[in-house]
Design an enzyme around this catalytic site. Structure first.
Site, PDB file in Angstrom:
ATOM      1  N   GLU A   1      -5.085   4.157 -10.369  1.00 43.95           N
ATOM      2  CA  GLU A   1      -5.796   2.891 -10.202  1.00 43.95           C
ATOM      3  C   GLU A   1      -6.889   2.762 -11.119  1.00 43.95           C
ATOM      4  O   GLU A   1      -7.369   1.863 -11.678  1.00 43.95           O
ATOM      5  CB  GLU A   1      -6.240   2.693  -8.666  1.00 43.95           C
ATOM      6  CG  GLU A   1      -5.336   2.438  -7.589  1.00 43.95           C
ATOM      7  CD  GLU A   1      -4.613   1.011  -7.934  1.00 43.95           C
ATOM      8  OE1 GLU A   1      -5.404   0.152  -8.130  1.00 43.95           O
ATOM      9  OE2 GLU A   1      -3.407   1.258  -7.973  1.00 43.95           O
TER      10      GLU A   1
ATOM     11  N   TRP B   1      -8.942   5.827  -0.166  1.00 44.41           N
ATOM     12  CA  TRP B   1      -9.441   6.378  -1.461  1.00 44.41           C
ATOM     13  C   TRP B   1      -8.553   6.119  -2.583  1.00 44.41           C
ATOM     14  O   TRP B   1      -7.392   5.601  -2.366  1.00 44.41           O
ATOM     15  CB  TRP B   1      -9.815   7.841  -1.045  1.00 44.41           C
ATOM     16  CG  TRP B   1      -8.617   8.609  -0.569  1.00 44.41           C
ATOM     17  CD1 TRP B   1      -7.534   8.947  -1.066  1.00 44.41           C
ATOM     18  CD2 TRP B   1      -8.300   9.096   0.771  1.00 44.41           C
ATOM     19  NE1 TRP B   1      -6.456   9.771  -0.429  1.00 44.41           N
ATOM     20  CE2 TRP B   1      -7.030   9.658   0.946  1.00 44.41           C
ATOM     21  CE3 TRP B   1      -9.045   8.898   2.084  1.00 44.41           C
ATOM     22  CZ2 TRP B   1      -6.751  10.331   1.969  1.00 44.41           C
ATOM     23  CZ3 TRP B   1      -8.452   9.426   3.356  1.00 44.41           C
ATOM     24  CH2 TRP B   1      -7.122  10.244   3.224  1.00 44.41           C
TER      25      TRP B   1
ATOM     26  N   ARG C   1      -0.167   4.483   2.861  1.00 42.99           N
ATOM     27  CA  ARG C   1      -0.094   4.067   4.179  1.00 42.99           C
ATOM     28  C   ARG C   1       0.225   5.239   5.389  1.00 42.99           C
ATOM     29  O   ARG C   1       0.206   5.030   6.706  1.00 42.99           O
ATOM     30  CB  ARG C   1       0.935   3.008   4.688  1.00 42.99           C
ATOM     31  CG  ARG C   1       0.568   1.738   4.307  1.00 42.99           C
ATOM     32  CD  ARG C   1       1.608   0.716   4.411  1.00 42.99           C
ATOM     33  NE  ARG C   1       2.561   0.621   3.708  1.00 42.99           N
ATOM     34  CZ  ARG C   1       3.512  -0.135   3.804  1.00 42.99           C
ATOM     35  NH1 ARG C   1       3.974  -0.684   4.649  1.00 42.99           N
ATOM     36  NH2 ARG C   1       4.534  -0.226   2.591  1.00 42.99           N
TER      37      ARG C   1
ATOM     38  N   CYS D   1       0.883  -1.019  -0.102  1.00 42.75           N
ATOM     39  CA  CYS D   1       0.191   0.006  -0.101  1.00 42.75           C
ATOM     40  C   CYS D   1       0.963   1.309  -0.022  1.00 42.75           C
ATOM     41  O   CYS D   1       1.936   1.423   0.930  1.00 42.75           O
ATOM     42  CB  CYS D   1      -1.046   0.054   1.289  1.00 42.75           C
ATOM     43  SG  CYS D   1      -1.941   1.320   1.354  1.00 42.75           S
TER      44      CYS D   1
END
Ligand SMILES: Cc1cc2nc3c(=O)[nH]c(=O)nc-3n(C[C@H](O)[C@H](O)[C@H](O)COP(=O)(O)OP(=O)(O)OC[C@H]3O[C@@H](n4cnc5c(N)ncnc54)[C@H](O)[C@@H]3O)c2cc1C
Ligand SMILES: Cc1cc2nc3c(=O)[nH]c(=O)nc-3n(C[C@H](O)[C@H](O)[C@H](O)COP(=O)(O)O)c2cc1C
Length: 1497
Positions: A641, A636, A467, A464
């Site tokens: 992405e 979010w 973070r 991720c």
């Protein structure tokens, strides 16, 4: 048996003061000399390498083994001071000793020596046992089974920092020869031993690792990784090479030499074993100032070390490495790794370069804490493999041993995080958890642990990039849910909360964990929101190709396909192992963003859109050994992405061609970079569209920067971070982002989020469960089996779940108002939240971090101080802030300083920041907490509501999100109204914040304000005569009402202190405190609280004006009609009204109710209904509703209830109205004027008799009651400690006491105490200071001949040398200039300054608040004048004195010059209140009619 390392060589430079820092004792057998004790602060303690019980074998070259004790001691004594000596020490027989280096969060190493019993045949479980018993020290691996009687009871460790001290006490008791230890076996863990062997073999398997081509399913391959060259990746108890049935014990035999090496220029201590020649021998290095070596008892043994296969790699063995424990579990550590490879792995810490910026290089130490392994082998890096699945077969739960191991590690992490590692609480929790695991194979996490685990898992998620937000995760605990429908409701709430109208918030919902593997909770969707994908007959695809398989499952479950490009898929939810059920997500919950482009209008015509909330729902949350198979979470979006992956991936919507065409790009050759150009434009469109729609999104550059910031934080806080470079680097423009250039280390930290098998591949369908045909349940998904699936219509029912959002209401109170307000608030919040009320003194500040919402209701006392019940909380909060504070300056400020410097809006609220700011922000520990504060206070005090402001500021600085501005309630004006305003507002905002509360009316909820449980109406209360019971003892009743132990004292004597000529009265009261069973104990400086009685004439006047009242001397019970929820609906019933104990009406009015404070407006409105004359009715109504009229009336007359009844003669009051609505009669405090040593069994108080005259003469309740009592009368009392007003511990320090009038009260206890101390104790000394510190008293009175109270006692105190100086300031002596204490202080400014600054003295002030403020200001001026400080420096200095407990205040309130003070304060208060809320209240009134309430101030 004796083949163990139990000697240690320590080099020490003998000191002059206490030699080697230890004491020795004779041992009966040879060698004789044994270490019997360590000198506190001495060398031995300092180096941490010498333990009690150690046998001293050798000093330098001289063996002490064969010589007698005296000689040996002589040799030790003769060692030259200042020279380094080498001591060879041996741990008692039966023990091994070794050195352990542990590393803190910052990677800073600390080495200690650990001595533990030598355990033969150490099994896996005995290792676990020892890991339990060792607190911080890492799990070490041995090869012997532990006999149960050598196990350590964790509670034994509790009292000792390490194992050695746990047994050393035995040694000093004389069992030197045997050194046996007798400790209680740890029952639950013991039992596990017997289970382990039977459990550990049944799960070994050789999983295949699928190599996936994410873009093209066809390009998949698989490899079996259990070939000869690599180890099996099984999550099992290890097997030794070549024999799968034996527990793995191929670990070191404890015969190793451990040396320290310092390999890094940053001085990080590396650590490794010298095992054999293939391992490079490190350079020796010293540890602190003393060098140490840990040797084997047989030094020759070193050359005969076991073959390499018997050793774990250095990493698995590294002290401080949690991995070592799991190394045994998984059996993977380098068993087949060549010596060469191992040597390369010996490097303990990994230096990670940043190729773009060398200054960003870092050294990762965090990886030493892993307890799980990555799937890579020494031969193969699996870094780009998509999903690393759980190694156990689906449906198989973790074995007990593994759960225990993970649990221990997690609990340790949790207690470390709350800074309570190795505390009794930690060990107790560990015991509870292990007992539960032993019994049922699992345990339950507390909600705080769950929250910590969920956040930490995010923090540990290697893939991720976002973070930096890890601590801002809202955790919804849904472990109570048992049905699919319940899951659906929880998910709807999650979606609503997370979406937050586009202002996305991170959240996780956690459903029950796996139990036996057959009752799993699963969400079959990969994300909450996903678009369907349909394969067309011609092979083309409509919708999202990624979801074709899942869409087909939904269709089989009965879902009707819509065949569009962006059809929302339903939720498929499986509860408790049942077949899944399907639910449509309510459309209004889902925000979708239509895509537009800032430059290309045609982009909108493509009709592309995407949803706002990315919520991953297929991962398992692996926490503390428990597996939460359904734990959906969301953050979010990062733009790529959607723009790069969802729209451009070849295996997804793949719009590149269409967009290229629209853009007119040449798509024939790749070198035109048309794909790249398309990619950029689609990503621009995504970011632009989300921004236009007001939906949170971040771009990949900002996200990458935020990741670098996260990495930097983590490096600082934890010594590194795990990161999967392959995933962290964004899918476009990788090298333009800083993460691309950063080397990263990928390892598996726990707790974590892990992949798990698709549920449809593992689920056993109901209809297959009972089939006897096959031993193995069918797990494969077959479409025709799905016919039983149920479909629900999706009506959102969030009410029950909304109430799962926790809200804690914390109050601190001195006289009870804040508590009452807090309880009222709770009534309101219960409508929408899981609300509870707690007093600050009962609340553990550590839990704050895990709260969703905190509401604070607090008053201020003393002079801007917290009420006593908030004192500790304030300090704890301050500490929390100091350890976490972002600003260095803040750390220097004490909590008292904070209150002084508090400003309502000193820092920006987090909620006001944009998402991008959020990404960059370093969150505080309370970053996930919403809060608001209501302060009760009085403008009569200079530090109005200071403690409330302090609270507000600290919460803000700890990162909490202020949802509503602090509101003040001024006792002098409109306190209750201000509270109502705030309560309504904060409830509304809270509902909005958590997206709850739309299923009930706000009016209903806030009606609690007007009609709290005990509002009055004629039929709501009744009085029941009680004939056959006795009136309970008064002190017992008061104890119950006040929640404190009230004791009965007796008046011994009352002596008037002022001259008969004086118009005022002050008396000395002597109380006998030996009357009750338990004696009151106190120290000089403490207070006595007295529970007074109202005067009989007042009570009688009221009794005369009651209507339908029982006989005033009849025992009655007050009862209230209350509604209760029963199975068939709400029913009403009479219950006892607890505010009034069983008593007569007369007792109630005399002892329990306040009948002298002017009635509140609410009360007047109620009274208006009881007046028989229209005129009275109207006037009362008017006063009850017109605030200005009421305030003027109240202020001018200060009417008691009896006076009010005179003013409105037609009033006839209902007794239930008074009994239920009048406020409680409060205790009064008096500073104790005696020393318990001088007057054992007595308490003295100096009481000034309160009389004031607004219009007619008024008498203070308590002081006048006391003044009327006869010797022998009883007085209910209790003692309240005032630890901040005690004499200094160091008796040599000078003391300045300032106490005008009754302010002298506590100082009498000081001088009495000093007199006794001088007589009975040895003269104190401290460094240069010898003898008792000097005492200076500054007293103030009107005229020395009239009210110089205690003058005779003071004279003798001077003569006896108890007091050094005694000054009197006279304010009304006609023959002198008006002088106050502060003027006299100023006259003596040099002496004051000298006592305080040069001689470290203490400064005490006692009396009313205004005087205290004036004196403080004078002190400030003195410091300016005498110590050349500027005014702010001088104030700072006073604050420092306060912080270091050298500036003490005992504030009586505003009682002494109350007329002047209240006059001024009230004008201010009235103005402020009318400015603030008055007008809005008027407005509200006119629109809503009158505000109903049954409560009164
Ligand atoms: C920590 C502490 C220590 C204390 N130590 C002492 C001590 O050692 N000796 C001592 O004598 N007192 C001391 N007091 C004060 C004491 O507790 C009582 O407040 C005091 O005795 C008055 O109580 P009462 O019941 O007689 O008067 P109450 O019935 O409580 O009446 C006092 C109230 O009357 C009202 N009032 C007073 N004057 C006026 C006015 N002019 N106009 C309008 N309203 C007015 C105010 O609301 C005031 O609070 C101390 C107080 C505290 C908090
Ligand atoms: C001895 C004493 C000291 C006080 N000091 C302050 C103060 O410094 N600042 C303030 O705003 N209010 C002060 N107050 C007023 C209280 O905060 C106020 O009475 C409040 O309503 C009490 O609420 P509680 O019943 O919850 O304690 C003081 C009151 C007393 C009796």
């Amino acid at each position: 048996m004796e083949s163990k390392s139990n000697t240690v060589r320590v080099k020490l430079s003998k000191s002059k003061k206490d030699g080697f820092g230890f004491l020795v004792q004779r041992r009966e057998s040879k060698p004789h000399v044994v270490v019997s004790d360590l000198i506190p602060g001495g060398l031995a303690v300092e180096c941490g390498l010498i333990s009690r019980g150690d046998i001293v074998v050798r000093l330098n070259d001289t063996y002490l083994t064969d010589i007698d004790y005296e000689k040996a001691v002589f040799i030790l004594r003769s060692a030259p001071i200042g020279h380094t000596a080498t001591l060879l020490l041996r741990a008692p027989d039966g023990f091994t000793t070794h050195l352990v280096t542990t590393f803190d969060e910052n990677g800073v190493g600390k080495t200690i020596r650990v001595t533990s019993p030598f355990i033969q045949n150490d099994s896996f479980i005995s290792r676990i046992k020892r890991s339990f018993s060792r607190g911080q020290s890492p799990i070490r691996l041995c090869n012997a089974e532990a006999p149960s009687d050598t196990l350590v009871d964790p509670t034994a460790i509790e009292n000792s920092n390490n194992f050695s001290s746990a047994y050393s006490s035995d040694l000093t008791l004389g069992s030197h020869d045997k050194c046996s230890i007798e400790m209680e076996p740890n029952e639950p863990i013991n039992k596990l031993i017997s289970n382990v062997n039977s459990n550990h073999n049944n799960m070994i398997q050789s999983p295949k690792i699928y190599l996936t081509n994410a873009a093209d399913d066809k390009h998949q391959s698989y490899t079996n990784v259990t070939d000869n060259n690599s180890r099996s990746v099984s999550n099992t108890i290890p097997s030794s090479p070549g024999n799968a049935n034996e527990p793995c014990e191929q670990v070191d035999k404890d015969h190793r030499e451990i040396k320290y090496v310092n390999t890094d220029k940053e001085a990080t201590t590396a650590y490794h074993m010298k095992e054999n020649e293939s391992v490079p021998t490190p350079k020796r290095n010293s540890v602190a100032t003393n060098r140490v070596e840990n040797t084997t008892s047989d030094e020759n043994r070193r050359s005969k070390m076991d073959s390499p296969k018997n050793y774990p790699t250095s990493e698995s063995y590294s002290p401080g490495s949690r991995r070592s424990s799991l190394a045994v579990l998984t059996g993977i550590d380098g068993q087949k790794v060549s010596g060469e490879r191992r040597s390369s792995q010996l490097k303990k810490f990994m230096k990670l370069r940043n190729l773009a910026d060398e200054s960003r290089a870092s050294l990762d130490t965090l990886h030493s804490k892993v307890i799980d392994t990555v799937p890579c082998t020494p031969d193969r890096c699996l870094g780009s493999v998509m999903a690393h699945m759980n190694k156990r077969p689906p449906g198989v739960p973790r074995c007990k041993e593994e759960v225990l191991l993970h649990a221990r590690d997690f609990i340790e992490q949790y207690y470390t995080s709350i800074k309570r590692l190795n505390t009794p609480a930690h060990l107790k929790r560990l015991q509870k958890v292990s007992a539960s695991i032993e019994k049922i194979g699992t345990y339950e996490l507390t909600s705080s642990e769950l929250t910590f685990g969920a956040k930490t898992s995010w923090r540990n998620a290697p893939r991720c990039i976002g973070r930096i937000q890890w601590s801002k995760l809202q955790v919804f605990d849904a472990r109570h849910i048992t049905t699919a429908r319940g899951m659906f409701e929880a998910i709807c709430n999650h979606i609503r909360y997370g979406t937050n109208k586009g202002n996305i918030r991170s959240a996780i919902t956690i459903f029950p964990p796996r139990t036996d593997g057959k009752h799993d909770y699963r969400i079959w969707n990969a994300q909450f929101i996903r678009y369907a994908g349909y394969r067309q007959p011609d092979g083309s695809i409509v919708g999202d190709p990624m979801n074709i398989e899942f869409t087909e499952i939904c269709e089989q479950l009965g879902w009707k396909p819509k065949s569009g490009m962006f059809d929302l898929l339903p939720l498929v939810l499986q509860a408790n192992g049942h077949d899944p059920e399907m639910f449509e997500i309510p459309r209004d919950l889902v925000i979708e963003v239509p895509l537009i482009h800032p430059q290309y209008p045609w982009f909108a015509e493509l009709n592309l859109k995407w949803y706002a909330l990315p919520a991953v729902s297929m991962m398992v949350f692996d926490c503390g050994g428990l597996e939460f198979t359904a734990a959906p979470f969301n953050g979010w979006y990062m733009g790529t992405e959607i723009g790069a992956r969802n729209f451009c991936d070849i295996s997804r919507y793949h719009f590149t061609g269409i967009v290229a065409q629209k853009m007119g790009l040449d798509t024939r050759k790749s070198s035109s970079l048309w794909k790249d150009r398309v990619l950029v434009e689609i990503n621009i469109a995504v970011l632009y569209s989300y921004q236009v729609a007001g939906v949170t999104i971040t771009d990949h550059h900002a996200a990458a920067e935020s990741f670098m910031k996260f990495a930097e934080n983590e490096q600082r806080l934890r010594g590194g971070y795990t990161a999967d470079w392959v995933w962290v680097v964004p899918p476009m423009s990788g090298s333009l982002t800083p993460v691309f250039h950063q080397e990263m280390l990928m390892y598996k930290m726990k707790p974590s989020y892990e992949y798990q098998e698709d549920p449809w591949k593992t689920h056993v369908w109901m209809k297959d469960r009972d089939k006897k045909t096959s031993d193995r349940p069918k797990r494969k998904f077959r479409f025709r089996e799905l016919a039983r699936a149920v479909k629900f219509s999706a009506k959102l029912m969030g009410r029950a779940l909304a109430r799962r959002v926790k809200c804690v209401i914390l109050y601190a109170t001195e006289t009870g108002k804040s508590e009452r307000f807090a309880r009222m608030l709770c009534e309101i919040f219960k409508h929408a939240f899981d609300a509870r009320v707690m007093c600050m003194e009962e609340y553990d500040v550590i839990d704050l971090e895990h709260e969703a919402m905190v509401l604070v209701v607090t008053s201020t006392f003393g002079n801007g101080d917290p009420p006593e019940s908030g004192e500790q909380f304030a300090k704890d909060l301050y500490e929390l802030k100091s350890t976490n504070g972002r600003s260095g300056d803040l750390r220097k400020m004490s909590y008292i300083r904070m209150s002084v410097s508090s400003e309502p809006e000193d820092s920006q609220s987090i909620s006001n920041l944009s998402a991008d700011d959020n990404l960059q922000m370093e969150a505080g520990p309370l970053s996930n907490v919403r809060y608001s504060v209501f302060g009760l206070g009085s403008r009569a005090y200079p530090k109005f509501c200071a403690f409330a402001y302090y609270m507000d500021n600290v919460f803000n600085q700890l990162g909490a999100d202020r949802i509503c501005k602090l509101a003040e309630g001024d006792e002098l004006c409109g306190q209750e109204e201000s509270f109502r305003q705030w309560a309504k507002k904060v409830f509304e905002v809270a509902c909005e914040t958590f997206c709850v509360g739309n299923d009930f009316s706000l009016k209903d909820a806030t009606s609690a304000l007007a009609m709290t449980d005990y509002s009055w109406s004629p039929d709501k209360f009744r009085l029941t005569p009680v004939d056959n019971e006795k009136e309970p003892d008064l002190c017992e009743a008061l104890s119950q009402l006040n929640g404190k132990h009230v004791l009965q004292c007796r008046l011994l004597q009352r002596t008037q202190l002022q001259s008969p000529k004086s118009s005022r009265q002050t008396f000395l009261m002597r109380l006998d405190i030996t009357q009750s069973d338990s004696e009151l104990s106190y120290l000089p400086g403490d207070h006595v609280a007295i529970f007074p009685a109202n005067s009989a004439p007042h009570v009688d006047a009221i009794l005369r004006k009651l209507q339908n009242a029982p006989d005033p001397d009849q025992l009655i019970r007050v009862e209230v009609l209350q509604e209760k929820n029963a199975p068939l609906g709400a029913v009403k019933g009479w219950t006892t009204f607890k505010k009034i104990p069983l008593c007569t009406l007369r007792t109630a009015l005399t002892r329990f109710l306040d009948i002298t404070t002017p009635p509140s407006q609410t009360m007047l409105k109620l009274f208006s209904t009881q007046a028989n004359r229209e005129l009275d009715k109207e006037e009362l109504e008017h006063l009850g509703t017109d605030l200005h009229a009421y305030e003027d009336w109240k202020y001018k007359r200060v009417p008691t209830l009896a006076e009010l009844l005179d003013e409105f003669p037609s009033l006839r009051l209902s007794p239930t109205l008074l009994l239920s609505q009048l406020p409680t009669l409060q205790q009064r405090f008096y500073s104790i004027s005696s020393s318990p040593k001088a007057y054992p069994g007595e308490i003295h108080a100096t009481v000034s008799v309160m009389r004031y005259k607004p219009q007619m003469e008024h008498e203070g309740v308590c002081s006048n009651w006391l003044n009327r009592l006869e010797a022998g009368d009883t007085i209910p009392c209790l003692v309240r400690a005032a630890p901040t007003f005690h004499l200094p511990e160091d008796g040599t320090l000078p003391i300045i006491m300032v106490g005008p009038g009754t302010g002298i009260a506590p100082f009498r206890s000081f001088w009495q105490q000093r007199k006794i101390d001088k007589e009975m104790l040895k003269e104190p000394s401290n460094g240069n200071r010898q003898g008792w510190g000097q005492m200076y008293l500054y007293f103030g009175c009107r005229e020395i001949d009239i009210d110089n109270i205690y003058s005779a006692e003071l004279k003798s105190a001077m003569e006896e040398g108890v007091l050094k100086e005694f000054y009197v300031a006279q304010s009304r002596n006609p023959s002198m200039r008006k002088m106050y204490v502060q003027d006299v202080l100023m006259q003596n400014s040099k002496a004051v300054c000298d006592a305080l600054i040069s001689r470290g003295g203490h400064f005490y002030i006692c009396g009313d608040v205004q005087m205290a403020s004036d004196v403080t200001r004078t002190l400030q001026q003195i410091l300016q004048k005498e110590a050349a400080m500027d005014s702010s420096h001088a104030m700072d200095y006073i604050l420092q004195l306060r912080d270091s407990n050298r500036f003490h205040e005992d504030i009586f309130g505003v009682t002494m010059r109350s007329t002047e003070v209240t006059d001024r304060a009230r004008d201010q208060a009235k103005k402020a209140w009318i400015d603030k809320v008055g007008s809005s209240i008027e407005l509200e009134r006119s629109s809503k009619g009158s505000i109903e309430t049954g409560k009164k101030d």
